[in-house]
Motif scaffolding. Structure first.
Motif, PDB file in Angstrom:
ATOM      1  N   PRO A 218       0.955  -1.288   0.104  1.00  0.00           N
ATOM      2  CA  PRO A 218      -0.025  -0.028  -0.103  1.00  0.00           C
ATOM      3  C   PRO A 218       0.806   1.205   0.018  1.00  0.00           C
ATOM      4  CG  PRO A 218      -0.230  -1.049   2.187  1.00  0.00           C
ATOM      5  CD  PRO A 218       0.521  -1.953   1.173  1.00  0.00           C
ATOM      6  N   HIS A 219       0.258   2.335  -0.328  1.00  0.00           N
ATOM      7  CA  HIS A 219       0.947   3.712  -0.456  1.00  0.00           C
ATOM      8  C   HIS A 219      -0.145   4.747  -0.304  1.00  0.00           C
ATOM      9  CE1 HIS A 219      -0.328   5.342  -4.477  1.00  0.00           C
ATOM     10  NE2 HIS A 219      -0.756   4.237  -4.747  1.00  0.00           N
ATOM     11  N   LEU A 220       0.483   5.939   0.167  1.00  0.00           N
ATOM     12  CA  LEU A 220      -0.379   7.132   0.350  1.00  0.00           C
ATOM     13  C   LEU A 220      -0.394   7.733  -0.946  1.00  0.00           C
ATOM     14  CD1 LEU A 220       0.985   8.325   3.938  1.00  0.00           C
ATOM     15  CD2 LEU A 220      -1.234   6.941   3.341  1.00  0.00           C
ATOM     16  N   GLN A 221      -1.763   8.288  -1.138  1.00  0.00           N
ATOM     17  CA  GLN A 221      -1.943   9.043  -2.262  1.00  0.00           C
ATOM     18  C   GLN A 221      -1.097  10.556  -2.069  1.00  0.00           C
ATOM     19  OE1 GLN A 221      -2.843   6.879  -4.232  1.00  0.00           O
ATOM     20  NE2 GLN A 221      -4.779   6.916  -4.755  1.00  0.00           N
ATOM     21  N   SER A 222      -0.901  11.184  -3.193  1.00  0.00           N
ATOM     22  CA  SER A 222      -0.696  12.484  -3.169  1.00  0.00           C
ATOM     23  C   SER A 222      -1.537  13.404  -2.576  1.00  0.00           C
ATOM     24  CB  SER A 222      -0.089  12.996  -4.604  1.00  0.00           C
ATOM     25  OG  SER A 222      -1.290  13.017  -5.548  1.00  0.00           O
ATOM     26  N   GLU A 223      -1.277  14.735  -2.090  1.00  0.00           N
ATOM     27  CA  GLU A 223      -2.109  15.512  -1.397  1.00  0.00           C
ATOM     28  C   GLU A 223      -3.180  16.162  -2.557  1.00  0.00           C
ATOM     29  OE1 GLU A 223      -4.109  18.010   1.192  1.00  0.00           O
ATOM     30  OE2 GLU A 223      -2.386  16.746   1.683  1.00  0.00           O
ATOM     31  N   GLU A 224      -2.781  16.158  -3.731  1.00  0.00           N
ATOM     32  CA  GLU A 224      -3.343  16.742  -4.742  1.00  0.00           C
ATOM     33  C   GLU A 224      -4.375  15.629  -5.433  1.00  0.00           C
ATOM     34  OE1 GLU A 224      -2.687  18.712  -9.342  1.00  0.00           O
ATOM     35  OE2 GLU A 224      -1.278  17.280  -8.536  1.00  0.00           O
ATOM     36  N   ASP A 225      -4.138  14.506  -5.161  1.00  0.00           N
ATOM     37  CA  ASP A 225      -5.008  13.323  -5.528  1.00  0.00           C
ATOM     38  C   ASP A 225      -6.112  13.386  -4.719  1.00  0.00           C
ATOM     39  OD1 ASP A 225      -6.367  11.292  -6.867  1.00  0.00           O
ATOM     40  OD2 ASP A 225      -4.615   9.843  -7.058  1.00  0.00           O
ATOM     41  N   TYR A 226      -5.692  13.380  -3.293  1.00  0.00           N
ATOM     42  CA  TYR A 226      -6.444  13.046  -2.231  1.00  0.00           C
ATOM     43  C   TYR A 226      -7.473  14.239  -2.286  1.00  0.00           C
ATOM     44  CZ  TYR A 226      -8.103  13.591   2.619  1.00  0.00           C
ATOM     45  OH  TYR A 226      -8.676  13.590   3.855  1.00  0.00           O
ATOM     46  N   ARG A 227      -7.150  15.399  -2.269  1.00  0.00           N
ATOM     47  CA  ARG A 227      -7.938  16.432  -2.285  1.00  0.00           C
ATOM     48  C   ARG A 227      -9.252  16.395  -3.413  1.00  0.00           C
ATOM     49  NH1 ARG A 227      -8.772  18.036   2.603  1.00  0.00           N
ATOM     50  NH2 ARG A 227      -6.469  18.325   3.800  1.00  0.00           N
ATOM     51  N   PHE A 228      -8.611  16.061  -4.613  1.00  0.00           N
ATOM     52  CA  PHE A 228      -9.483  15.960  -5.721  1.00  0.00           C
ATOM     53  C   PHE A 228     -10.682  15.029  -5.573  1.00  0.00           C
ATOM     54  CE2 PHE A 228     -10.630  13.397  -9.651  1.00  0.00           C
ATOM     55  CZ  PHE A 228     -11.114  14.285 -10.273  1.00  0.00           C
ATOM     56  N   GLN A 229     -10.455  13.793  -5.125  1.00  0.00           N
ATOM     57  CA  GLN A 229     -11.151  12.961  -4.578  1.00  0.00           C
ATOM     58  C   GLN A 229     -12.344  13.216  -3.654  1.00  0.00           C
ATOM     59  OE1 GLN A 229     -10.106   8.529  -5.320  1.00  0.00           O
ATOM     60  NE2 GLN A 229      -8.160   9.399  -4.843  1.00  0.00           N
ATOM     61  N   VAL A 230     -11.614  13.801  -2.395  1.00  0.00           N
ATOM     62  CA  VAL A 230     -12.736  14.443  -1.406  1.00  0.00           C
ATOM     63  C   VAL A 230     -13.536  15.447  -1.978  1.00  0.00           C
ATOM     64  CG1 VAL A 230     -12.677  15.716   0.766  1.00  0.00           C
ATOM     65  CG2 VAL A 230     -11.081  13.863   0.397  1.00  0.00           C
ATOM     66  N   GLU A 231     -13.045  16.058  -2.898  1.00  0.00           N
ATOM     67  CA  GLU A 231     -13.876  17.375  -3.346  1.00  0.00           C
ATOM     68  C   GLU A 231     -14.920  16.877  -4.351  1.00  0.00           C
ATOM     69  OE1 GLU A 231     -11.399  20.381  -5.112  1.00  0.00           O
ATOM     70  OE2 GLU A 231     -10.435  20.788  -3.273  1.00  0.00           O
ATOM     71  N   ALA A 232     -14.694  15.743  -5.190  1.00  0.00           N
ATOM     72  CA  ALA A 232     -15.638  15.214  -6.023  1.00  0.00           C
ATOM     73  C   ALA A 232     -16.735  14.470  -5.172  1.00  0.00           C
ATOM     74  CB  ALA A 232     -14.935  14.405  -7.160  1.00  0.00           C
ATOM     75  N   LEU A 233     -16.464  13.787  -3.960  1.00  0.00           N
ATOM     76  CA  LEU A 233     -17.493  13.016  -3.512  1.00  0.00           C
ATOM     77  C   LEU A 233     -18.065  14.099  -2.583  1.00  0.00           C
ATOM     78  CD1 LEU A 233     -15.249  10.302  -2.107  1.00  0.00           C
ATOM     79  CD2 LEU A 233     -16.895  10.020  -3.633  1.00  0.00           C
ATOM     80  N   THR A 234     -17.671  15.133  -2.077  1.00  0.00           N
ATOM     81  CA  THR A 234     -18.418  16.021  -1.543  1.00  0.00           C
ATOM     82  C   THR A 234     -19.379  16.775  -2.329  1.00  0.00           C
ATOM     83  OG1 THR A 234     -16.537  16.495   0.257  1.00  0.00           O
ATOM     84  CG2 THR A 234     -18.180  18.060   0.244  1.00  0.00           C
ATOM     85  N   ALA A 235     -18.830  17.118  -3.495  1.00  0.00           N
ATOM     86  CA  ALA A 235     -19.837  17.922  -4.410  1.00  0.00           C
ATOM     87  C   ALA A 235     -21.065  16.908  -4.793  1.00  0.00           C
ATOM     88  CB  ALA A 235     -19.001  18.144  -5.529  1.00  0.00           C
ATOM     89  N   ALA A 236     -20.505  15.842  -5.043  1.00  0.00           N
ATOM     90  CA  ALA A 236     -21.667  14.761  -5.331  1.00  0.00           C
ATOM     91  C   ALA A 236     -22.787  14.594  -4.314  1.00  0.00           C
ATOM     92  CB  ALA A 236     -21.059  13.242  -5.415  1.00  0.00           C
ATOM     93  N   ARG A 237     -22.463  14.683  -3.173  1.00  0.00           N
ATOM     94  CA  ARG A 237     -23.418  14.842  -2.042  1.00  0.00           C
ATOM     95  C   ARG A 237     -24.042  15.901  -1.842  1.00  0.00           C
ATOM     96  NH1 ARG A 237     -21.060  12.602   3.412  1.00  0.00           N
ATOM     97  NH2 ARG A 237     -20.145  14.379   3.270  1.00  0.00           N
ATOM     98  N   ALA A 238     -23.552  17.285  -2.192  1.00  0.00           N
ATOM     99  CA  ALA A 238     -24.330  18.305  -2.420  1.00  0.00           C
ATOM    100  C   ALA A 238     -25.395  18.415  -3.310  1.00  0.00           C
ATOM    101  CB  ALA A 238     -23.508  19.726  -2.572  1.00  0.00           C
ATOM    102  N   LEU A 239     -25.100  17.754  -4.337  1.00  0.00           N
ATOM    103  CA  LEU A 239     -26.181  17.312  -5.413  1.00  0.00           C
ATOM    104  C   LEU A 239     -27.222  16.501  -4.836  1.00  0.00           C
ATOM    105  CD1 LEU A 239     -24.042  16.873  -8.610  1.00  0.00           C
ATOM    106  CD2 LEU A 239     -25.318  18.941  -7.947  1.00  0.00           C
TER     107      LEU A 239
END
Length: 289
Positions: A218-239
């Motif tokens: 296993p490995h940790l994702q980059s900060e950029e990748d992590y933030r991209f996914q969190v924002e995408a999931l958060t935006a989906a729940r806002a919809l």
């Protein structure tokens, strides 16, 4: 290992790996999607092992007996790979005969990309694969490999034009034909703005910690990748405020401190986390505080 695909990295590449968050600090904020859930692609665990979980994603063929789990009030989602077809699936030869399979997934030998634009594949999924799962006793479906169509269209826009739209259209077709069946979509962040209101659960796989196939760890994702996914999931729940937002991360199950830290990080995001091994052939219990 049952046919499935895990993610080496996320939607973005590069960046520096993040350090594991501290498991301490403020109490986690849990959103409306708070469910204890797990993914399990085998059939060895006894029924009682699933007692801690409300929602289970299971393989469509290799799974524990479903009736005892349903009797315990579990919601059961059956696995369907809609962006790839594995050689061990009964429908592989039929789809191959249609000429719809392309290159093999390099990380999962024996699993081939499928052309979602073809109506024969959509018809097979909607009229045969989903009904077979429901007839077997599943409550709903888990749609895996749905991020392949956007990936193929990005890599060769001319050849694969329309694949992203076809992926969203497949979800819409499933919802139209099965209006009350629970649907979980894995990743496919490009189409989440279109599908968030149609599905019941959005899954972010390898949001914080993924699997390095080359290094086999296993490995940790980059900060950029992590933030991209969190924002995408958060935006989906806002919809769709009723949307259950889940995360699936991979980590060493013997590292209890690391496991606690990942659970704490994802709950702080308002997500419902599960952390496991990449084969998903065992249940990895959340360690106690």
């Amino acid at each position: 290992m049952i046919g499935r695909r895990a993610v080496v990295g996320g939607a973005l590449a590069g960046g520096v790996a993040m350090a594991l968050p501290s498991a301490g600090g403020a109490a986690p904020r849990v959103g409306g999607s708070a469910k204890r859930w797990a993914v399990y692609y085998a059939d060895r665990e006894p029924t009682r092992a699933f007692d801690p979980y409300d929602l289970l994603v299971l393989d469509s063929r290799h799974h524990p007996p479903l009736r005892p789990l349903k009797d315990r009030g579990k919601t059961l989602l059956g696995y369907i790979s809609v962006g790839e077809v594995e050689t061990h699936r009964p429908w592989h030869d039929r789809v191959k005969g249609w000429g719809l399979l392309d290159q093999e997934n390099p990380n999962w030998p024996g699993s081939f990309y499928v052309d979602l634009r073809d109506r024969r594949w959509v018809k097979l999924v909607v009229e045969e694969l989903v009904p077979a799962l429901l007839h077997a006793g599943f409550d709903g479906v888990f749609l895996d490999t749905l991020d392949n169509p956007p990936h193929l269209e990005r890599t060769d826009p001319k050849r694969w034009a329309g694949m992203t739209e076809a992926a969203a259209r497949l979800v819409a077709t499933l919802r139209t034909n099965w209006p009350r069946v629970p649907i979980m979509q894995n990743r496919a962040y490009e189409i989440l703005p279109q599908t968030a209101r149609m599905i019941d659960y959005a899954l972010g796989e390898s949001v914080f910690a993924g699997w390095d196939f080359a290094a086999k760890k296993p490995h940790l994702q980059s900060e950029e990748d992590y933030r991209f996914q969190v924002e995408a999931l958060t935006a989906a729940r806002a919809l769709n405020p009723a949307l259950g937002v889940m995360t699936l991360d991979y980590w060493d199950p013997t590292d209890l401190v690391g496991l606690r830290a990942i659970y704490a990080r994802q709950r702080a995001n308002g997500f419902s986390p599960y952390v496991s091994v990449v084969e998903l052939d065992r249940l990895v219990a959340e360690p106690p505080p």
